[in-house]
Design a protein around this motif. Structure first.
Motif, PDB file in Angstrom:
ATOM      1  N   ASP A  54      -2.492   6.941   1.946  1.00  0.00           N
ATOM      2  CA  ASP A  54      -3.915   7.080   2.299  1.00  0.00           C
ATOM      3  C   ASP A  54      -4.798   7.408   1.100  1.00  0.00           C
ATOM      4  O   ASP A  54      -5.863   7.989   1.253  1.00  0.00           O
ATOM      5  N   PHE A  55      -4.386   7.013  -0.095  1.00  0.00           N
ATOM      6  CA  PHE A  55      -5.120   7.404  -1.294  1.00  0.00           C
ATOM      7  C   PHE A  55      -5.269   6.221  -2.255  1.00  0.00           C
ATOM      8  O   PHE A  55      -4.814   6.253  -3.375  1.00  0.00           O
ATOM      9  N   ASN A  59      -2.096   5.372  -4.044  1.00  0.00           N
ATOM     10  CA  ASN A  59      -0.978   5.114  -3.139  1.00  0.00           C
ATOM     11  C   ASN A  59      -1.537   4.689  -1.793  1.00  0.00           C
ATOM     12  O   ASN A  59      -2.365   5.382  -1.202  1.00  0.00           O
ATOM     13  N   PHE A  60      -1.097   3.510  -1.337  1.00  0.00           N
ATOM     14  CA  PHE A  60      -1.620   2.929  -0.108  1.00  0.00           C
ATOM     15  C   PHE A  60      -0.622   1.896   0.405  1.00  0.00           C
ATOM     16  O   PHE A  60       0.369   1.570  -0.276  1.00  0.00           O
ATOM     17  N   ALA A  67       4.517   0.260   0.515  1.00  0.00           N
ATOM     18  CA  ALA A  67       3.857   1.211  -0.382  1.00  0.00           C
ATOM     19  C   ALA A  67       3.486   0.508  -1.679  1.00  0.00           C
ATOM     20  O   ALA A  67       4.285  -0.225  -2.267  1.00  0.00           O
ATOM     21  N   ALA A  68       2.258   0.723  -2.121  1.00  0.00           N
ATOM     22  CA  ALA A  68       1.759   0.098  -3.339  1.00  0.00           C
ATOM     23  C   ALA A  68       0.766   1.044  -3.995  1.00  0.00           C
ATOM     24  O   ALA A  68       0.377   2.059  -3.422  1.00  0.00           O
ATOM     25  N   GLY A  69       0.362   0.697  -5.210  1.00  0.00           N
ATOM     26  CA  GLY A  69      -0.660   1.468  -5.877  1.00  0.00           C
ATOM     27  C   GLY A  69      -0.256   1.947  -7.263  1.00  0.00           C
ATOM     28  O   GLY A  69       0.893   1.796  -7.692  1.00  0.00           O
ATOM     29  N   ALA A 290      -4.652  -5.203  -7.209  1.00  0.00           N
ATOM     30  CA  ALA A 290      -3.634  -5.993  -6.516  1.00  0.00           C
ATOM     31  C   ALA A 290      -3.198  -5.337  -5.224  1.00  0.00           C
ATOM     32  O   ALA A 290      -2.852  -4.168  -5.200  1.00  0.00           O
ATOM     33  N   GLY A 291      -3.242  -6.101  -4.127  1.00  0.00           N
ATOM     34  CA  GLY A 291      -2.710  -5.637  -2.860  1.00  0.00           C
ATOM     35  C   GLY A 291      -3.667  -4.859  -1.995  1.00  0.00           C
ATOM     36  O   GLY A 291      -3.375  -4.572  -0.845  1.00  0.00           O
ATOM     37  N   ILE A 292      -4.824  -4.464  -2.517  1.00  0.00           N
ATOM     38  CA  ILE A 292      -5.737  -3.661  -1.718  1.00  0.00           C
ATOM     39  C   ILE A 292      -6.458  -4.518  -0.698  1.00  0.00           C
ATOM     40  O   ILE A 292      -6.782  -4.070   0.383  1.00  0.00           O
ATOM     41  N   GLY A 293      -6.688  -5.778  -1.009  1.00  0.00           N
ATOM     42  CA  GLY A 293      -7.419  -6.642  -0.088  1.00  0.00           C
ATOM     43  C   GLY A 293      -8.904  -6.407  -0.219  1.00  0.00           C
ATOM     44  O   GLY A 293      -9.413  -6.109  -1.287  1.00  0.00           O
ATOM     45  N   GLN A 294      -9.636  -6.506   0.873  1.00  0.00           N
ATOM     46  CA  GLN A 294     -11.088  -6.451   0.821  1.00  0.00           C
ATOM     47  C   GLN A 294     -11.651  -5.048   0.974  1.00  0.00           C
ATOM     48  O   GLN A 294     -12.812  -4.818   0.721  1.00  0.00           O
ATOM     49  N   GLU A 295     -10.855  -4.093   1.438  1.00  0.00           N
ATOM     50  CA  GLU A 295     -11.366  -2.750   1.626  1.00  0.00           C
ATOM     51  C   GLU A 295     -10.526  -1.783   0.806  1.00  0.00           C
ATOM     52  O   GLU A 295      -9.312  -1.874   0.763  1.00  0.00           O
TER      53      GLU A 295
END
Length: 305
Positions: A54-55, A59-60, A67-69, A290-295
């Motif tokens: 959630d960060f 980390n998201f 898990a990515a970030g 990378a990997g976050i998408g649009q939000e």
């Protein structure tokens, strides 16, 4: 304990499709002349990193739910550098379960966004800081910088800052001649700057960088001067958290962190998640991490630990 909160009520940042950013060197965290030794980890049966989802961008969960970030990639780089990849694991959970899981011997290290504080140092072993949060001034793109230093630039200027935040205290102490305009949150501060109600905004460089690189800013604004660092107001940075008496493991973490900075891996990870560096003065280039998408959200850990 040590709950993660949003310092200064940082608002959500909307990221659009962007073009790649120009490379910007991450600030150095280790003295290259100080060679840290790598302890023997042959007796370590496992290195399980604990984190949350959630960060972002630290980390998201990515679009596939994995898990990515920035923190996740740092953990993986540490495992590769220490040559213990087969022993490394990663487990995500809610923030309020991290400490009990660590104390229950179900993990060896937390990499989730803890800021270094005296209270945290008293209860945990910590790595060296591996990321710092700068404070930045931001102005509209048509703002004319006529003076050489920020104290002169901010002199008698109306500066939006979140009321009661560490940045409000820092602005008052470092730039006493600026005219602070208290705001309820960062979204209100962004709006005041966009509308021309204030000349400058002072706040967290990470959150502001994501806002500048987003469609929400409408390309209205840019960084002015800085960055400004303060251990007193903003803490020395984020650290990996371990149980007390983990001297060998914390030494290994510091060794690995210094090596990935030296060999350029840290810079590669930094570039991946910060399309506009919070330490940069370049114009925002619009590409999502990378990997976050649009939000995505640019948040801060709790200042009080």
């Amino acid at each position: 304990m040590f709950k993660k909160m949003v310092l200064g009520a940082v608002a959500a940042v909307t990221l659009a499709a962007f073009a790649p950013a120009a490379a910007e060197d991450a600030p150095r965290l280790f003295d290259p002349s100080n060679r840290l030794t790598r302890p023997d980890l042959s007796g370590l049966p496992r290195l399980r990193f604990l984190t949350t989802l959630d960060f972002p961008p630290f980390n998201f969960a990515d679009n596939s739910g994995r898990a990515a970030g920035f923190n996740i990639d740092i953990a993986r780089a540490i495992c590769r550098e220490l040559e213990i990849k087969a022993k490394c694991e990663l487990q995500a959970m809610p923030w309020d379960e991290l400490d009990v899981t660590l104390d229950g011997m179900r993990g060896e290290a937390i990499i989730a966004g803890h800021r270094i504080t005296s209270a945290l140092r008293a209860e945990r072993d910590l790595s060296a800081p591996y990321f710092r949060f700068p404070a930045r001034f931001t102005a509209r793109t048509d703002f004319d910088v006529e003076r050489p230093d920020m104290s002169s630039i901010a002199l008698r200027r109306r500066v939006a800052v979140v009321e009661g935040s560490a940045h409000a205290a820092m602005l008052k102490a470092w730039f006493p001649d600026a005219r602070a305009v208290p705001m309820r949150d960062m979204e209100a501060a962004y709006q005041a700057l966009r509308d021309g109600d204030v000349s400058l905004l002072f706040g967290d460089g990470v959150a502001i960088a994501f806002w500048l690189a987003s469609t929400a800013s409408d390309a209205c604004c840019r960084f002015v001067s800085g960055p400004f660092m303060s251990d007193h107001f903003l803490s020395p940075g984020m650290a990996i958290v371990m149980r007390q008496n983990s001297a060998g493991l914390s030494q290994a973490m510091d060794h690995a962190l210094s090596k990935i900075e030296e060999n350029g891996v840290y810079q590669e990870i930094y570039d991946r998640y910060f399309p506009l560096s919070p330490f940069s003065d370049i114009a925002p280039a619009r590409t999502p991490p990378a990997g976050i998408g649009q939000e995505g959200e640019a948040q801060r850990p709790d200042e009080t630990g």
